[in-house]
Scaffold this motif. Structure first.
Motif, PDB file in Angstrom:
ATOM      1  N   ASN A 138       1.183  -1.221   0.006  1.00 42.63           N
ATOM      2  CA  ASN A 138      -0.198  -0.037   0.265  1.00 42.63           C
ATOM      3  C   ASN A 138       0.860   1.238   0.094  1.00 42.63           C
ATOM      4  O   ASN A 138       1.680   1.478   0.733  1.00 42.63           O
ATOM      5  CB  ASN A 138      -0.967  -0.189   0.882  1.00 42.63           C
ATOM      6  CG  ASN A 138      -1.754   1.327   1.430  1.00 42.63           C
ATOM      7  OD1 ASN A 138      -1.121   2.124   1.591  1.00 42.63           O
ATOM      8  ND2 ASN A 138      -3.563   1.093   0.587  1.00 42.63           N
ATOM      9  N   LYS A 154     -12.191   0.798  -3.506  1.00 42.11           N
ATOM     10  CA  LYS A 154     -11.420   0.361  -4.818  1.00 42.11           C
ATOM     11  C   LYS A 154     -11.620  -0.061  -5.704  1.00 42.11           C
ATOM     12  O   LYS A 154     -12.047  -0.699  -6.204  1.00 42.11           O
ATOM     13  CB  LYS A 154     -10.700  -1.541  -3.932  1.00 42.11           C
ATOM     14  CG  LYS A 154      -9.322  -1.375  -4.561  1.00 42.11           C
ATOM     15  CD  LYS A 154      -9.225  -3.108  -4.442  1.00 42.11           C
ATOM     16  CE  LYS A 154      -7.600  -3.698  -5.264  1.00 42.11           C
ATOM     17  NZ  LYS A 154      -7.476  -5.412  -4.581  1.00 42.11           N
ATOM     18  N   GLU A 199      -5.748  -1.020   2.390  1.00 36.13           N
ATOM     19  CA  GLU A 199      -6.570  -1.578   1.384  1.00 36.13           C
ATOM     20  C   GLU A 199      -4.947  -1.571   0.455  1.00 36.13           C
ATOM     21  O   GLU A 199      -4.166  -1.519   0.248  1.00 36.13           O
ATOM     22  CB  GLU A 199      -6.232  -0.678   0.573  1.00 36.13           C
ATOM     23  CG  GLU A 199      -7.787  -1.878  -0.513  1.00 36.13           C
ATOM     24  CD  GLU A 199      -8.555  -3.003   0.098  1.00 36.13           C
ATOM     25  OE1 GLU A 199      -9.392  -2.290   0.792  1.00 36.13           O
ATOM     26  OE2 GLU A 199      -8.939  -4.252  -0.603  1.00 36.13           O
TER      27      GLU A 199
END
Ligand code: PRX
Length: 669
Positions: A88, A142, A261
């Motif tokens: 990330n 996302k 995420e």
């Protein structure tokens, strides 16, 4: 080779400049990369450039899932790097510094009115997490695209990092672009949300960002469900209930923790629209892992980042420089960055130097256009400020002329600070050619040599590599690099045709196992020492005050005016801006003359400024009955450039369909 005459000065300096500035011994002694280290890195990369990048990616980035595949070239030239790894970007820029640097300043930001705000890494983490959680609550997930249209304030970085945190792909639109350009970019990206502000301040004026968003959304942009508005000026704004939300309200009772995420290394971190020679701007798509590696390692090597540095890159986040060297690269290294909202001349030409003094800037990175503008104001202005903390200077965005380089070196650098002239592009993601300040001797006006791991060549018109030094031609990159663009969003054909097809069909090259050449669009000269001099664009891309604009875009803005039938736009050398815009316009009906011409010219300049943004405003409009065209119908831009510069026409005009028009263009008929 198409060699615009405006490049002549660059060509001349590349041939005649002999001054050489070796790194100072005391700088080199403390530098991260000295000459020996540089030569080791070059050897390592030359031996196996994929293994070289893989080693750096393993060592320099934090992976949630380490990769085992370094480069996947099965679909070349759609290269993929570190494909089975997960990470990330926001974790790498923020969280990984918290253990040791939670209280270190990440951002020092100054608004144009003079207000200062600061964020430690911990505070940045908290703000990013709050916005990330709020975006998720608004339904942003996302893979969704989010358009960011903000002033140069910490919120721009927070918004970019928040998107990165939840795996949303951001597309930042420069705050100086108009509602129409904004709409094109929102539609191009099919964005789900827009993050903006009630306004920003620049050059003493309020920039009404929210109003432009309202205008853009009123005429399309069906995909946008939410508009997040940051309160910056406090001025009243129109409000669409159900769609518009205040940043401070949606983040008020939100957790300051947000699990990152973890995304695949190839997950698109951002799109950035940039101008090409034809058509509308294209959405350059960048990855997460490869992009971050490029941003991180170039920040570390070229800006020689140490823990005590205060790094100021003056670029707006609306441009790629503001992505790589404001929002990502320095933070990934745990460095403190400075941001400034306003213009360099507000309230006077000392503003940049005052900011350097007040915030203890140690590394200063700006564009040649700013250097030229500030140099013009005289050396007594910087002399009023204490610039003693500066230790490294940088330049980016367009060729820096040797006089501007020398002024920077002498007046700001007191003849001892290294200058890094960094060559790269929106497409390359990170700097590809630059001196390393503790290792490379510099020449004023040259970006020196490719970085370790980057392989550049000069080719002729047929794409043949010109061996040896003292070579001039097209600049190409011969091996893939991690931070390269991945595609043009939603238009891979354009990716292939723009960057890989100039010297043959890339797909045939793939079948025949031939090397791919990335065509940068610049012409360059490699001198007898192997130093590169970027001469300028080979295509119809202009660089106006360092901003990239396509002549085709300005032309289509002009023909949208009811009185314009046809237009051709060229660049003309400009003392400060590098290039200015001159437009040749054919009107419907009679060619305007006298007062009508003066009035219409003013109107058209305003019209372009309104439809594209003030940076695209032509310096001059010339009305003509026809454009000079070859018999095959191609506009002879080279001729128009000479006319715009007011120089003698030396080129062959016998191939023109309408040679008589030259007299009119020159104002003689
Ligand atoms: O022509 C080169 C010029 O800027 C172009 C890329 O523009 P853009 O995508 O807007 O990115 C600018 C910031 C990286 C290049 O094709 N350019 C950029 N840096 C330099 C330069 N020309 C000469 N010297 C440089 N240092």
């Amino acid at each position: 080779m198409n060699k615009p005459e405006s490049l002549q000065e660059n060509i001349r300096s590349s041939l005649t400049e002999t001054r050489l500035f070796p790194p100072h011994a005391d700088f080199a002694a403390k530098a991260r990369i000295d000459a020996r280290k540089l030569s080791e890195l070059r050897d390592e990369a030359a031996a196996d450039h994929v293994a070289f990048w893989a080693r750096l990616a393993h060592e320099e980035l934090d992976w949630q899932q380490p990769f085992s595949i370094a480069l996947d070239d099965a679909e070349a030239p759609n290269y993929r790097w570190f494909t089975d790894g997960a990470l990330n970007v926001s974790y790498n820029c923020i969280d990984r510094h918290l253990k040791t640097h939670a209280d270190k300043l990440a951002i020092i930001s100054e608004g144009e009115p003079g207000d200062v705000s600061t964020y430690t890494f911990q505070q940045l983490h908290d703000e990013v997490c709050k916005l990330a959680n709020a975006l998720k609550a608004l339904g942003v997930a996302k893979g969704d695209r989010v358009v960011i249209y903000l002033p140069m304030a910490p919120q721009a970085v927070i918004a970019m990092q928040a998107c990165a945190r939840i795996g949303a792909t951001h597309s930042v639109v420069f705050g100086g672009f108009s509602a129409q350009s904004l709409r094109d970019r929102i539609e191009g990206a099919n964005a789900k949300a827009v993050i903006t502000a009630d306004g920003g301040t620049r050059g003493g004026h309020v920039v009404e960002l929210k109003k432009a968003v309202d205008e853009a959304l009123a005429s399309g942009c069906q995909s946008v469900a939410k508009v997040v508005v940051y309160r910056r000026t406090g001025k009243p704004v129109e409000w669409t209930a159900g769609r518009d939300v205040w940043w401070h309200e949606i983040t008020a009772n939100t957790s300051a923790e947000c699990e990152p995420e973890w995304v695949n290394a190839e997950h698109p971190l951002f799109l950035l629209y940039t101008s090409g020679s034809t058509g509308k701007p294209k959405g350059i798509q960048h990855s997460s892992g490869g992009y971050l590696l490029g941003a991180h390692i170039t920040s570390k090597w070229i800006f020689d980042l140490h823990d005590s540095d205060v790094f100021w890159c003056t670029a707006d986040v609306g441009w790629v420089t503001g992505h790589t060297y404001v929002a990502y690269g320095p933070l990934s290294n745990g460095a403190t960055i400075v941001m400034y909202e306003g213009g360099p001349m507000t309230p006077d030409a000392g503003r940049f130097w005052k900011i350097c003094q007040d915030h203890g800037v140690t590394i200063f990175y700006t564009a040649p256009t700013a250097i030229r503008a500030l140099a013009k104001m005289g050396e007594q202005i910087p002399a009023r400020y204490d610039l003693s903390r500066l230790r490294l200077l940088g330049s980016v965005g367009e060729p820096i002329n040797p006089e501007a380089w020398m002024w920077y070196h002498r007046v700001i650098g007191h003849e001892k600070l290294p200058i890094v002239d960094t060559w790269w592009q929106t497409e390359t993601g990170a700097i590809l050619m630059s001196p390393l300040p503790g290792a490379t001797a510099t020449k004023p006006g040259s970006c020196t040599q490719p970085l370790p791991g980057i392989f550049a060549e000069i080719v002729d018109e047929a794409g043949n590599i010109i061996e040896g030094n003292d070579a001039g031609g097209y600049l190409v990159i011969t091996k893939p690099w991690p931070s390269m663009l991945r595609t043009v969003y939603d238009d891979n054909e354009r990716y292939l045709s723009t960057y890989w097809s100039q010297f043959g069909d890339p797909l045939a090259a793939r079948r025949e196992n031939k090397p791919f050449l990335y065509v940068a669009g610049d012409s360059a000269h490699r001198d007898k020492d192997g130093y590169y001099w970027i001469l300028g664009r080979m295509d119809d891309v202009l660089k106006v005050a360092g901003h990239r604009l396509g002549t085709a875009e300005v032309e289509s803005a002009l023909v949208a005016h009811p009185r314009v039938a046809e237009a051709a736009v060229v660049g003309r050398p400009h003392e400060i801006k590098g290039e200015g815009i001159v437009a040749f316009v054919i009107c419907k009906g009679e060619r305007p003359v006298d007062d009508d011409a003066v009035k219409l010219s003013r109107e058209l300049r305003e019209f372009v400024s309104k439809s594209m943004g003030p940076i695209a405003k032509p310096d001059e409009i010339r009305f003509t009955d026809q454009l000079p065209k070859t018999r095959s119908g191609k506009i002879m831009r080279r001729l128009l450039r000479s006319v715009a510069k007011g120089e003698a026409i030396t080129q062959d005009i016998s191939t023109l369909e309408n040679p008589g028009i030259v007299e009119q263009l020159l104002g003689r008929a």
